[in-house]
Write an enzyme that holds these catalytic residues in place. Sequence first.
Site, PDB file in Angstrom:
ATOM      1  N   ASP A 111      -5.703 -14.780   7.138  1.00  0.00           N
ATOM      2  CA  ASP A 111      -4.376 -15.342   6.880  1.00  0.00           C
ATOM      3  C   ASP A 111      -3.814 -16.047   8.123  1.00  0.00           C
ATOM      4  O   ASP A 111      -3.345 -17.183   8.048  1.00  0.00           O
ATOM      5  CB  ASP A 111      -3.395 -14.246   6.435  1.00  0.00           C
ATOM      6  CG  ASP A 111      -3.790 -13.632   5.091  1.00  0.00           C
ATOM      7  OD1 ASP A 111      -4.749 -14.144   4.467  1.00  0.00           O
ATOM      8  OD2 ASP A 111      -3.159 -12.648   4.669  1.00  0.00           O
ATOM      9  N   SER A 154     -13.462 -10.596  -1.823  1.00  0.00           N
ATOM     10  CA  SER A 154     -12.161 -10.130  -1.332  1.00  0.00           C
ATOM     11  C   SER A 154     -12.289  -8.661  -0.964  1.00  0.00           C
ATOM     12  O   SER A 154     -12.871  -7.868  -1.716  1.00  0.00           O
ATOM     13  CB  SER A 154     -11.093 -10.295  -2.411  1.00  0.00           C
ATOM     14  OG  SER A 154      -9.915  -9.622  -2.016  1.00  0.00           O
ATOM     15  N   SER A 155     -11.711  -8.308   0.182  1.00  0.00           N
ATOM     16  CA  SER A 155     -11.728  -6.893   0.583  1.00  0.00           C
ATOM     17  C   SER A 155     -10.759  -6.085  -0.278  1.00  0.00           C
ATOM     18  O   SER A 155     -10.786  -4.862  -0.277  1.00  0.00           O
ATOM     19  CB  SER A 155     -11.330  -6.767   2.053  1.00  0.00           C
ATOM     20  OG  SER A 155      -9.958  -7.093   2.214  1.00  0.00           O
ATOM     21  N   GLN A 156      -9.889  -6.783  -1.005  1.00  0.00           N
ATOM     22  CA  GLN A 156      -8.889  -6.067  -1.806  1.00  0.00           C
ATOM     23  C   GLN A 156      -9.526  -5.260  -2.934  1.00  0.00           C
ATOM     24  O   GLN A 156      -8.909  -4.323  -3.441  1.00  0.00           O
ATOM     25  CB  GLN A 156      -7.864  -7.051  -2.378  1.00  0.00           C
ATOM     26  CG  GLN A 156      -6.965  -7.641  -1.283  1.00  0.00           C
ATOM     27  CD  GLN A 156      -5.968  -8.648  -1.832  1.00  0.00           C
ATOM     28  OE1 GLN A 156      -5.963  -8.955  -3.014  1.00  0.00           O
ATOM     29  NE2 GLN A 156      -5.128  -9.181  -0.954  1.00  0.00           N
ATOM     30  N   ARG A 213       1.892 -19.729   3.221  1.00  0.00           N
ATOM     31  CA  ARG A 213       1.338 -19.962   4.564  1.00  0.00           C
ATOM     32  C   ARG A 213       1.210 -21.449   4.880  1.00  0.00           C
ATOM     33  O   ARG A 213       1.330 -21.854   6.037  1.00  0.00           O
ATOM     34  CB  ARG A 213       0.004 -19.251   4.736  1.00  0.00           C
ATOM     35  CG  ARG A 213       0.139 -17.763   4.546  1.00  0.00           C
ATOM     36  CD  ARG A 213      -0.927 -16.928   5.187  1.00  0.00           C
ATOM     37  NE  ARG A 213      -0.764 -15.569   4.692  1.00  0.00           N
ATOM     38  CZ  ARG A 213       0.182 -14.720   5.129  1.00  0.00           C
ATOM     39  NH1 ARG A 213       1.018 -15.082   6.078  1.00  0.00           N
ATOM     40  NH2 ARG A 213       0.279 -13.519   4.607  1.00  0.00           N
ATOM     41  N   ARG A 235      -7.505 -16.380  -9.667  1.00  0.00           N
ATOM     42  CA  ARG A 235      -8.014 -15.626  -8.510  1.00  0.00           C
ATOM     43  C   ARG A 235      -8.927 -14.511  -9.020  1.00  0.00           C
ATOM     44  O   ARG A 235      -8.549 -13.728  -9.890  1.00  0.00           O
ATOM     45  CB  ARG A 235      -6.841 -15.052  -7.686  1.00  0.00           C
ATOM     46  CG  ARG A 235      -5.963 -16.148  -7.105  1.00  0.00           C
ATOM     47  CD  ARG A 235      -4.852 -15.579  -6.251  1.00  0.00           C
ATOM     48  NE  ARG A 235      -5.356 -14.872  -5.082  1.00  0.00           N
ATOM     49  CZ  ARG A 235      -4.583 -14.185  -4.254  1.00  0.00           C
ATOM     50  NH1 ARG A 235      -3.281 -14.113  -4.477  1.00  0.00           N
ATOM     51  NH2 ARG A 235      -5.114 -13.566  -3.221  1.00  0.00           N
ATOM     52  N   ARG A 241       0.849  -1.207   0.000  1.00  0.00           N
ATOM     53  CA  ARG A 241       0.000   0.000   0.000  1.00  0.00           C
ATOM     54  C   ARG A 241       0.884   1.256   0.000  1.00  0.00           C
ATOM     55  O   ARG A 241       0.636   2.211  -0.727  1.00  0.00           O
ATOM     56  CB  ARG A 241      -0.917   0.010   1.220  1.00  0.00           C
ATOM     57  CG  ARG A 241      -2.123  -0.923   1.093  1.00  0.00           C
ATOM     58  CD  ARG A 241      -2.786  -1.051   2.451  1.00  0.00           C
ATOM     59  NE  ARG A 241      -4.046  -1.779   2.449  1.00  0.00           N
ATOM     60  CZ  ARG A 241      -4.172  -3.090   2.396  1.00  0.00           C
ATOM     61  NH1 ARG A 241      -3.098  -3.851   2.277  1.00  0.00           N
ATOM     62  NH2 ARG A 241      -5.369  -3.660   2.457  1.00  0.00           N
ATOM     63  N   ASN A 294       1.990 -13.544  -7.815  1.00  0.00           N
ATOM     64  CA  ASN A 294       0.741 -13.973  -7.175  1.00  0.00           C
ATOM     65  C   ASN A 294       0.378 -12.981  -6.068  1.00  0.00           C
ATOM     66  O   ASN A 294      -0.166 -13.363  -5.040  1.00  0.00           O
ATOM     67  CB  ASN A 294       0.915 -15.390  -6.616  1.00  0.00           C
ATOM     68  CG  ASN A 294      -0.438 -16.035  -6.343  1.00  0.00           C
ATOM     69  OD1 ASN A 294      -1.486 -15.451  -6.636  1.00  0.00           O
ATOM     70  ND2 ASN A 294      -0.422 -17.228  -5.778  1.00  0.00           N
ATOM     71  N   ASP A 310       6.308 -10.524  -3.237  1.00  0.00           N
ATOM     72  CA  ASP A 310       5.143  -9.645  -3.422  1.00  0.00           C
ATOM     73  C   ASP A 310       5.515  -8.172  -3.537  1.00  0.00           C
ATOM     74  O   ASP A 310       4.895  -7.424  -4.296  1.00  0.00           O
ATOM     75  CB  ASP A 310       4.141  -9.827  -2.265  1.00  0.00           C
ATOM     76  CG  ASP A 310       3.203 -11.003  -2.521  1.00  0.00           C
ATOM     77  OD1 ASP A 310       3.489 -11.803  -3.441  1.00  0.00           O
ATOM     78  OD2 ASP A 310       2.183 -11.110  -1.810  1.00  0.00           O
ATOM     79  N   GLU A 326      -3.938 -18.157  -2.412  1.00  0.00           N
ATOM     80  CA  GLU A 326      -2.804 -18.740  -3.145  1.00  0.00           C
ATOM     81  C   GLU A 326      -3.123 -20.129  -3.678  1.00  0.00           C
ATOM     82  O   GLU A 326      -2.571 -20.597  -4.660  1.00  0.00           O
ATOM     83  CB  GLU A 326      -1.576 -18.800  -2.244  1.00  0.00           C
ATOM     84  CG  GLU A 326      -0.826 -17.485  -2.119  1.00  0.00           C
ATOM     85  CD  GLU A 326      -1.480 -16.461  -1.222  1.00  0.00           C
ATOM     86  OE1 GLU A 326      -2.707 -16.539  -0.985  1.00  0.00           O
ATOM     87  OE2 GLU A 326      -0.779 -15.555  -0.763  1.00  0.00           O
TER      88      GLU A 326
HETATM   89  O1  LIG Z   1      -5.612  -6.155   1.620  1.00  0.00           O
HETATM   90  C1  LIG Z   1      -4.727  -6.925   1.987  1.00  0.00           C
HETATM   91  O2  LIG Z   1      -3.565  -6.554   2.218  1.00  0.00           O
HETATM   92  C2  LIG Z   1      -5.078  -8.344   2.168  1.00  0.00           C
HETATM   93  C3  LIG Z   1      -6.383  -8.714   2.322  1.00  0.00           C
HETATM   94  C4  LIG Z   1      -6.797 -10.106   2.598  1.00  0.00           C
HETATM   95  O3  LIG Z   1      -7.391 -10.618   1.436  1.00  0.00           O
HETATM   96  P1  LIG Z   1      -9.009 -10.745   1.234  1.00  0.00           P
HETATM   97  O4  LIG Z   1      -9.588  -9.435   1.414  1.00  0.00           O
HETATM   98  O5  LIG Z   1      -9.090 -11.268  -0.150  1.00  0.00           O
HETATM   99  O6  LIG Z   1      -9.466 -11.720   2.273  1.00  0.00           O
HETATM  100  C5  LIG Z   1      -5.593 -10.986   2.982  1.00  0.00           C
HETATM  101  O7  LIG Z   1      -5.943 -12.332   2.910  1.00  0.00           O
HETATM  102  C6  LIG Z   1      -4.428 -10.727   2.083  1.00  0.00           C
HETATM  103  O8  LIG Z   1      -3.325 -11.538   2.430  1.00  0.00           O
HETATM  104  C7  LIG Z   1      -3.960  -9.315   2.196  1.00  0.00           C
HETATM  105  C1  LIG Z   2      -3.872 -14.097   0.591  1.00  0.00           C
HETATM  106  C2  LIG Z   2      -2.620 -13.695   0.617  1.00  0.00           C
HETATM  107  O1  LIG Z   2      -2.008 -12.945  -0.325  1.00  0.00           O
HETATM  108  P1  LIG Z   2      -2.512 -11.871  -1.391  1.00  0.00           P
HETATM  109  O2  LIG Z   2      -2.002 -10.574  -0.915  1.00  0.00           O
HETATM  110  O3  LIG Z   2      -1.857 -12.298  -2.659  1.00  0.00           O
HETATM  111  O4  LIG Z   2      -3.992 -11.920  -1.459  1.00  0.00           O
HETATM  112  C3  LIG Z   2      -1.735 -14.072   1.752  1.00  0.00           C
HETATM  113  O5  LIG Z   2      -0.635 -13.495   1.868  1.00  0.00           O
HETATM  114  O6  LIG Z   2      -2.084 -14.936   2.548  1.00  0.00           O
END
Ligand SMILES: O=C(O)C1=C[C@@H](OP(=O)(O)O)[C@@H](O)[C@H](O)C1
Ligand SMILES: C=C(OP(=O)(O)O)C(=O)O
Length: 693
Positions: free
Chosen positions: A351, A175-177, A426, A125, A30, A95, A52, A379
């Site tokens: 995680d 996913s919150s991402q 993990r 994914r 970030r 990834n 990463d 993953e």
């Molecule tokens: O925003 C982030 O940094 C992350 C959000 C989580 O994912 P999800 O939101 O897909 O669960 C987590 O599992 C990932 O390792 C990192």
């Molecule tokens: C889900 C994970 O990674 P990512 O940031 O690729 O989603 C993780 O690190 O467990």
Amino acid sequence: MFSTPFLDIPALSGAAGTVRLPGSKSISNRVLLLAALASGTTTVHDLLDSDDTRVMLDALAALGCSIERSDDGTLRIEGLGGRLRTPRASLFLGNAGTAMRPLTAALALLGGEFELRGVPRMHERPIGDLVDALTQLGCRVDYLGNPGYPPLQIHPVALDSLQLDTPIRVRGDVSSQFLTALLLALPLAARAPAPTLPASRGSLPPEGAVPPWGGPAAGRDIVIDVVGELISKPYIEITLNLLARFGITVQREGWQRFTIPAGSQYRSPGDIHVEADASSASYFIALGAIAEGSGIRIEGVGADSIQGDIRFIDAARQMGAAVDSGPNWLAVSRAAWPLKAIDIDANHIPDAAMTLAVMALYADGPSTLRNIASWRVKETDRIDAMANELRKLGATVEDGPDFIRIHPLPATGWRAASIKTYDDHRVAMCFSLAAFNPDGVAVRILEPHCVAKTFPDYFETLFSVAHAPEVPVICIDGPTASGKGTLTVEVARRLGYHYLDSGTLYRVTGLVMRRAGLDAGPAHETRIADLARALPLVFSEGKVLLEGEDVSEDLRTEAAGMDASRVSALPAVRVALLALQRSFRRLPGLVADGRDMGTVIFPDAELKVYLTASAAHRAERRYKQLISKGISTTIDSLRADLEARDLRDSSRSVAPLKPAPDARLLDNSHQTIEQSVVQVLAWWQEVQPFESS
Ligand SMILES: O=C(O)C1=C[C@@H](OP(=O)(O)O)[C@@H](O)[C@H](O)C1
Ligand SMILES: C=C(OP(=O)(O)O)C(=O)O
């Protein structure tokens, strides 16, 4: 990092000491993106250095961002300030979800032609919910493979053409991402004016243009609505926290509505420090809870962390860990044993919860982790992976679409297992904790290098604090010129084990003696022995390092050979070197080369090899070696020397050269080095409890 095909972790009994953990992946990526989007220079301290973050850094560099790394690892990033220097690029994002998702959003808004790819698993994914949200807004993103998944092609649009007047809707239940990606990128549009200019869809902006291309500076609130129940909420808190550090205060109504105020602009905080990774801390918190010993101190992250995974400590406490904490540190020790079973909604710590699944093996009843459907799209399918591998250890496991229940393993129930890691860091990290089983069985971790995603030195860090009642050792003894040095180095390399070249220790002792102005007479025996006991020596990639200095060449001289022979005759030196040689027996294992490794130094070794070759073959090898160095000699004289030395070595009274009674004899007269290596590794597999890998 271990780059071996597998890593065998012997049964571990206890752990104690301090670990300093690498930076948080979630914060690092970030911060990198925000620093790149902002104007001005950001200096980032303690950034995670892993796969990463490397893909994120490479992507930002490809976009024209200037990144300088100083010797202490600090990074200086010159922000783009919304100004794309490279409006066309093809980016590989491995990834890394934290690179793929946020970069998709940022690049869709920055205006340019970009291709985003990853490893094959990344192409499985999901990203459809994010692409839908961006498309709704007017961004142009195409799927290059399966709809809903990377790889993606992003086309340029003008910010003034975007539909920002109505709330942007994004699903939050996969996913919150996706929400994080929008929150990180949309401030780019918060300065954009209402669309008074004709949309300039499809055309590339001029190099160096600032979006909106030529439009007047204005601004508007940007509202994001989350559709469905948002998962992994604490990760959104990390996003909001770091946005605030970069000058953007997002207003939120519960977890449903987020507003980026009009006129928001990224402002570099100047310096920013990355906390250690709380998810990585989970393995060491669990270690403290499981292992006997005085406990583990973790540095770099404390209970006041901004990372949601720090709440793992609550779960660990519930299971019986004693956890203390202060600013940037945690101290964990075992309190209740067996651990107490747990039934937990783990949605907030997706995680770190994988670590609980292995802790559950040591509990007093079945443990259930609920609301973890997102495990299936990470993953690997983590519910399947954990269930399969826990079962290999002997455990009974139930699983469903969004839960896993693990029954503890009773003593005598543990099986030695080769743990498949599915390229999931993990899985590799959490299964190392199974090595504390009461049955004393080893754990084999396949493809251990997958930890490079977030914690390249995970196993080294674990081994720095863990204790094993029995560290495995392979002894390779044999006469001069039998090729044992080459064989030993290669076997050690393939197993990821340490390497001991015991013959060199006498040479190094001789060298250190000379440097201290001593000679090998009895008057200096005690002082030489003291020096020998504390030799600051490391064998690294075929080199001998003395306090970091490469002394390999100094040791090859004739004089060094003479000194070695003299010091080896001093009884106090032999005693000192015995202790030093044994101190090389460290996790995860040792391959030792010498003349008395199997007979005197490591009589309990699980595998002893006595390597030899006919005098004729050895003389010929030595002859080729010397000739290639321009030293003239004859095969006959070399053979006579070898035979004389064999006789001396095997008839000396102290530790004579002879095979240990339980050694396996390997005559490599007619073998290549590779054939000898394969033979020793095959013997090693035979004495291991695992099926062949
Ligand atoms: O925003 C982030 O940094 C992350 C959000 C989580 O994912 P999800 O939101 O897909 O669960 C987590 O599992 C990932 O390792 C990192
Ligand atoms: C889900 C994970 O990674 P990512 O940031 O690729 O989603 C993780 O690190 O467990």
